[in-house]
Write a protein that holds these residues in place. Sequence first.
Motif, mmCIF file in Angstrom:
data_model
loop_
_atom_site.group_PDB
_atom_site.id
_atom_site.type_symbol
_atom_site.label_atom_id
_atom_site.label_comp_id
_atom_site.label_asym_id
_atom_site.label_seq_id
_atom_site.Cartn_x
_atom_site.Cartn_y
_atom_site.Cartn_z
ATOM 1 N N LYS A 197 0.838 -1.196 0.000
ATOM 2 C CA LYS A 197 0.000 0.000 0.000
ATOM 3 C C LYS A 197 0.883 1.260 0.000
ATOM 4 C CE LYS A 197 -3.901 1.713 2.499
ATOM 5 N NZ LYS A 197 -4.527 1.717 3.803
ATOM 6 N N LEU A 198 1.930 1.210 0.820
ATOM 7 C CA LEU A 198 2.809 2.374 0.921
ATOM 8 C C LEU A 198 3.625 2.582 -0.358
ATOM 9 C CD1 LEU A 198 4.037 2.064 4.592
ATOM 10 C CD2 LEU A 198 2.607 3.852 3.634
ATOM 11 N N VAL A 199 4.066 1.476 -0.920
ATOM 12 C CA VAL A 199 4.848 1.587 -2.154
ATOM 13 C C VAL A 199 4.022 2.259 -3.242
ATOM 14 C CG1 VAL A 199 5.793 0.254 -4.071
ATOM 15 C CG2 VAL A 199 6.429 -0.314 -1.739
ATOM 16 N N LYS A 200 2.751 1.877 -3.281
ATOM 17 C CA LYS A 200 1.862 2.476 -4.276
ATOM 18 C C LYS A 200 1.756 3.984 -4.041
ATOM 19 C CE LYS A 200 -2.497 0.977 -5.887
ATOM 20 N NZ LYS A 200 -3.652 0.144 -5.514
ATOM 21 N N LYS A 201 1.683 4.332 -2.776
ATOM 22 C CA LYS A 201 1.499 5.732 -2.408
ATOM 23 C C LYS A 201 2.710 6.581 -2.773
ATOM 24 C CE LYS A 201 -0.046 7.891 1.900
ATOM 25 N NZ LYS A 201 -0.461 7.514 3.257
ATOM 26 N N TYR A 202 3.906 6.043 -2.541
ATOM 27 C CA TYR A 202 5.112 6.854 -2.743
ATOM 28 C C TYR A 202 5.896 6.423 -3.977
ATOM 29 C CZ TYR A 202 4.070 8.325 1.966
ATOM 30 O OH TYR A 202 3.438 8.822 3.073
ATOM 31 N N HIS A 203 5.258 5.680 -4.836
ATOM 32 C CA HIS A 203 5.986 5.173 -5.991
ATOM 33 C C HIS A 203 6.547 6.322 -6.833
ATOM 34 C CE1 HIS A 203 7.043 2.869 -9.501
ATOM 35 N NE2 HIS A 203 6.963 1.799 -8.733
ATOM 36 N N PRO A 204 7.795 6.182 -7.245
ATOM 37 C CA PRO A 204 8.422 7.271 -8.017
ATOM 38 C C PRO A 204 7.612 7.688 -9.239
ATOM 39 C CG PRO A 204 9.839 5.322 -7.905
ATOM 40 C CD PRO A 204 8.730 5.102 -6.953
ATOM 41 N N ASP A 205 6.874 6.778 -9.787
ATOM 42 C CA ASP A 205 6.061 7.129 -10.953
ATOM 43 C C ASP A 205 5.071 8.253 -10.644
ATOM 44 O OD1 ASP A 205 7.257 5.494 -12.638
ATOM 45 O OD2 ASP A 205 5.617 4.042 -12.865
ATOM 46 N N ARG A 206 4.584 8.269 -9.418
ATOM 47 C CA ARG A 206 3.607 9.291 -9.061
ATOM 48 C C ARG A 206 4.270 10.660 -8.910
ATOM 49 N NH1 ARG A 206 0.238 8.627 -4.074
ATOM 50 N NH2 ARG A 206 -1.174 10.053 -5.098
ATOM 51 N N PHE A 207 5.570 10.647 -8.672
ATOM 52 C CA PHE A 207 6.269 11.904 -8.382
ATOM 53 C C PHE A 207 7.256 12.291 -9.470
ATOM 54 C CE2 PHE A 207 4.718 10.572 -4.324
ATOM 55 C CZ PHE A 207 4.379 11.758 -3.688
ATOM 56 N N GLN A 208 7.176 11.576 -10.576
ATOM 57 C CA GLN A 208 8.191 11.740 -11.617
ATOM 58 C C GLN A 208 8.504 13.199 -11.956
ATOM 59 O OE1 GLN A 208 9.058 8.549 -14.084
ATOM 60 N NE2 GLN A 208 10.807 9.674 -13.310
ATOM 61 N N GLU A 209 7.480 13.957 -12.305
ATOM 62 C CA GLU A 209 7.715 15.329 -12.755
ATOM 63 C C GLU A 209 7.423 16.294 -11.612
ATOM 64 O OE1 GLU A 209 9.112 14.078 -15.085
ATOM 65 O OE2 GLU A 209 7.511 12.999 -16.048
ATOM 66 N N ASN A 210 7.843 15.966 -10.445
ATOM 67 C CA ASN A 210 7.418 16.702 -9.265
ATOM 68 C C ASN A 210 8.640 17.199 -8.500
ATOM 69 O OD1 ASN A 210 6.558 17.069 -6.473
ATOM 70 N ND2 ASN A 210 4.630 16.200 -7.172
ATOM 71 N N PRO A 211 8.618 18.431 -8.028
ATOM 72 C CA PRO A 211 9.797 18.942 -7.310
ATOM 73 C C PRO A 211 10.067 18.179 -6.020
ATOM 74 C CG PRO A 211 7.973 20.490 -7.167
ATOM 75 C CD PRO A 211 7.580 19.455 -8.167
ATOM 76 N N LEU A 212 9.090 17.398 -5.558
ATOM 77 C CA LEU A 212 9.299 16.665 -4.304
ATOM 78 C C LEU A 212 9.798 15.244 -4.574
ATOM 79 C CD1 LEU A 212 6.045 17.789 -2.498
ATOM 80 C CD2 LEU A 212 8.273 18.876 -2.451
ATOM 81 N N TYR A 213 10.244 15.010 -5.797
ATOM 82 C CA TYR A 213 10.657 13.664 -6.197
ATOM 83 C C TYR A 213 11.646 13.041 -5.217
ATOM 84 C CZ TYR A 213 12.452 9.879 -9.093
ATOM 85 O OH TYR A 213 12.820 8.652 -9.550
ATOM 86 N N ASP A 214 12.665 13.811 -4.858
ATOM 87 C CA ASP A 214 13.708 13.240 -3.996
ATOM 88 C C ASP A 214 13.163 12.865 -2.616
ATOM 89 O OD1 ASP A 214 13.303 15.977 -3.886
ATOM 90 O OD2 ASP A 214 15.206 16.347 -2.887
ATOM 91 N N LEU A 215 12.188 13.637 -2.138
ATOM 92 C CA LEU A 215 11.622 13.329 -0.822
ATOM 93 C C LEU A 215 10.802 12.039 -0.871
ATOM 94 C CD1 LEU A 215 10.580 16.898 0.302
ATOM 95 C CD2 LEU A 215 12.569 15.575 0.974
ATOM 96 N N ALA A 216 10.075 11.860 -1.973
ATOM 97 C CA ALA A 216 9.301 10.628 -2.125
ATOM 98 C C ALA A 216 10.251 9.436 -2.221
ATOM 99 C CB ALA A 216 8.421 10.714 -3.362
#
Lengths: 292, 196
Positions: free
Chosen positions: B25-44
């Motif tokens: 469940k957590l992996v789905k939530k923070y999966h890099p794919d969800r944050f790909q183009e996002n400035p918070l990518y490194d935090l995820a």
Amino acid sequence: MFGYILPLKQDLKIKEYELFMAYYCGMCKSMSKRLGQMPRLFLNYDSTFFAILLSSISDEMPEIKGERCIAHQIKKRLVVRKSEIVDYAADINVILTYFSLKDKWNDDKSLVARAGMLSLEHQMTKLKKKYPKKCGIIIGRLGKLSELESIRCDILDKVADCFSELIGEILCYEPLCADKDTEKILRWIGYNIGKWVYIIDAFDDIKQDIKNESYNPILLQYSYDGGDIDEFKKSIKDKIEFNLTYTLSEISKAYELLKTNSNSGIVENIIFMGMLKKTEQILGTGSCIAFE
Amino acid sequence: MSNPYEVLGVKQGASQEEIKKAYYKLVKKYHPDRFQENPLYDLAEQKLAEINEAYDYLTKNSNSSNSVGSNGWNNKSNSSDFYNKVRMNISSGNIVLAEQMLDETDARNAEWFYLKGIIFMKKGWYDQAYSNIQNAVNMDPSNFEYKEALNKMNMSNNSFRGNAAGRGYGAGPDLCTCCQCYCCSELCCDCLGGGC
């Protein structure tokens, strides 16, 4: 600009609702204690949301007590007391109100706005001294905004950027920003909240702005040609909805990166339900019919 | 390392099955794919690493092949040197420089629009981002990367709505027709008028 950020009451737990109101009352009391009676008239739910959002990630343990006030003489209300976050959000409430009134006075020469502005002048002098950096940035962003308005900028993203950065700065409550990661996340949440508010407000004002021939970036970006207003709104609805939902999804993703405490139920209600509902209401989509 | 049970949000002594469920469940939530183009990518990414570490610890599996890895930005070998440099600046967070590089060149091919779109995305200019990436897709409809980016933007909205629905949004009888007056006025009443 104010009044778009609300919880979806029907989906709040009763204790969450009580807590939300306790924060609201707490802000009111905090204003009266520190800033006098006048600012209390301008209290809004948006700043209450800021207070709850910030408190949901802090270790602060505020005191909650039953109190009476001018509006509630008989029955005691729950009030959040001695919370520095509530004090901060109350200050922000005053600062934002002041600048929004100033904007109204400059644009429409509204005397009511002028009167409101003057009534807050004294508090503003105080607050400018208390938050010199934040106030400087706010003034700078608003200056940029009116500059873009005066050249009739037709890129919605570019205009919204000023207001978004302003809210981003406001959410960066200093004691929480000692941690750089938290600061980055808060700024991004604020940026997207500002964006959402700016766009939804611009869409909501379309009719009025056409009537008054006022500046509205949406009319310029989608080249409104003077035709039927409802047709025009319908034609851009999908685009605006995409933008608004996208900012909400960014807010939710960023919020999930924060370590939260028990207040997060209210925050999630507002992000996932209240703001989404408002989006649907203003756009007249979903199961909602448009209200005029 | 922080308490692995806490990281995964499970009770101390939870069963392997529960741990696995919480982990996915957590992996789905923070999966890099969800944050790909996002400035918070490194935090995820950081968060995911923490989750992976906790999961590996709890499943007594020191080799991390069990956990989900992150896939960062890959430099595309078929891009020119110039675009590779732009991509590198984007991935290292140097958005201003990347944008400047793009603005200074005259070429306006599909990749240019795509990268411009990605930069807008990181800045939070979603409207501009969408039309630029759309442009790239129109110019080069066979390119998977561009199409993928466009899909992701659309998917993000769907997943947000799905999340809202998962919390009960839109379920049950619709009180919406009265909500504008109901929500606002009642909230107002509750605070000023005294619970009408």
